[in-house]
Write a protein that holds these residues in place. Structure first.
Motif, short mmCIF file in Angstrom:
data_model
loop_
_atom_site.label_atom_id
_atom_site.label_comp_id
_atom_site.label_asym_id
_atom_site.label_seq_id
_atom_site.Cartn_x
_atom_site.Cartn_y
_atom_site.Cartn_z
N ARG A 106 0.83 -1.21 0.00
CA ARG A 106 0.00 0.00 0.00
C ARG A 106 0.86 1.26 0.00
O ARG A 106 0.58 2.22 -0.74
CB ARG A 106 -0.96 0.00 1.19
N GLU B 241 1.26 4.09 -2.95
CA GLU B 241 1.07 5.51 -2.63
C GLU B 241 2.24 6.35 -3.15
O GLU B 241 2.03 7.43 -3.71
CB GLU B 241 0.89 5.71 -1.13
N ASP C 123 1.76 6.51 -6.95
CA ASP C 123 0.57 7.28 -7.31
C ASP C 123 0.72 8.76 -7.03
O ASP C 123 0.30 9.61 -7.83
CB ASP C 123 -0.67 6.75 -6.58
N VAL D 227 -3.86 12.75 1.56
CA VAL D 227 -2.84 11.79 1.99
C VAL D 227 -1.73 12.42 2.83
O VAL D 227 -0.85 11.71 3.32
CB VAL D 227 -2.22 11.02 0.80
N ASN E 299 -4.85 4.84 -0.95
CA ASN E 299 -4.14 3.56 -0.88
C ASN E 299 -4.10 2.99 0.54
O ASN E 299 -3.36 2.03 0.79
CB ASN E 299 -2.70 3.72 -1.42
N GLU F 20 -1.32 7.18 4.96
CA GLU F 20 -1.06 8.62 4.93
C GLU F 20 0.44 8.86 5.08
O GLU F 20 1.12 8.12 5.79
CB GLU F 20 -1.71 9.32 6.12
#
Length: 142
Positions: A10, A14, A17, A42, A125, A128
């Motif tokens: 994840r 992130e 992305d 995020v 995702n 944070e």
């Protein structure tokens, strides 16, 4: 064990992305295709960043910089993420290392980054950003 992706998976997604978002946000030709809300969602409360030059920035300063830098790069702007590796982690927190390579205005740069992520059910995702530290590996040519 559930079918949920690992914390490292994840966090890695992130990293990739968010940098895709940056390319779209900063490139003038694509800036209108993305919304700042994705970025703000995020950036965890208390987020802080050590920029490659050593400057320490809080969440508000980072968000403000990104907000005001929309569409400031030409169409050749590119970012690639290399060598993503996990560092320390526990059930809800992970450190991720990666190299960020950029091409901006025809100049290449590279930075080693380490980021701390915590789980968040509301983030795209599931994680944070809590802390980011970047160090120059290759400073953009003058």
């Amino acid at each position: 064990m559930s079918g949920e992706p690992s914390l490292f998976s994840r966090a890695s997604a992130e990293v990739v992305d968010l940098h895709r978002f940056f390319v779209d946000w900063f490139a003038a030709a694509r800036a209108n295709s993305v919304e700042l809300g994705r970025f703000e969602a995020v950036m965890g409360e208390g987020f802080a960043m050590v920029a490659p030059n050593g400057q320490i920035l809080d969440r508000d300063a980072v968000v403000d910089h990104v907000r005001t830098s929309r569409a400031t790069c030409d169409d050749g702007f590119a970012i690639s993420i290399e060598d993503i590796r996990p560092g320390w982690q526990d059930a809800d927190t992970i450190v991720v290392f990666y190299i960020e390579a950029q091409l901006r205005a025809g100049k290449y740069s590279r930075r080693q980054s380490s980021a701390v992520f915590t789980t968040s059910s509301s983030a795209p995702n599931g994680v944070e950003w809590r802390h980011l530290h970047e160090t120059w590996l290759q400073v953009p040519e003058s």
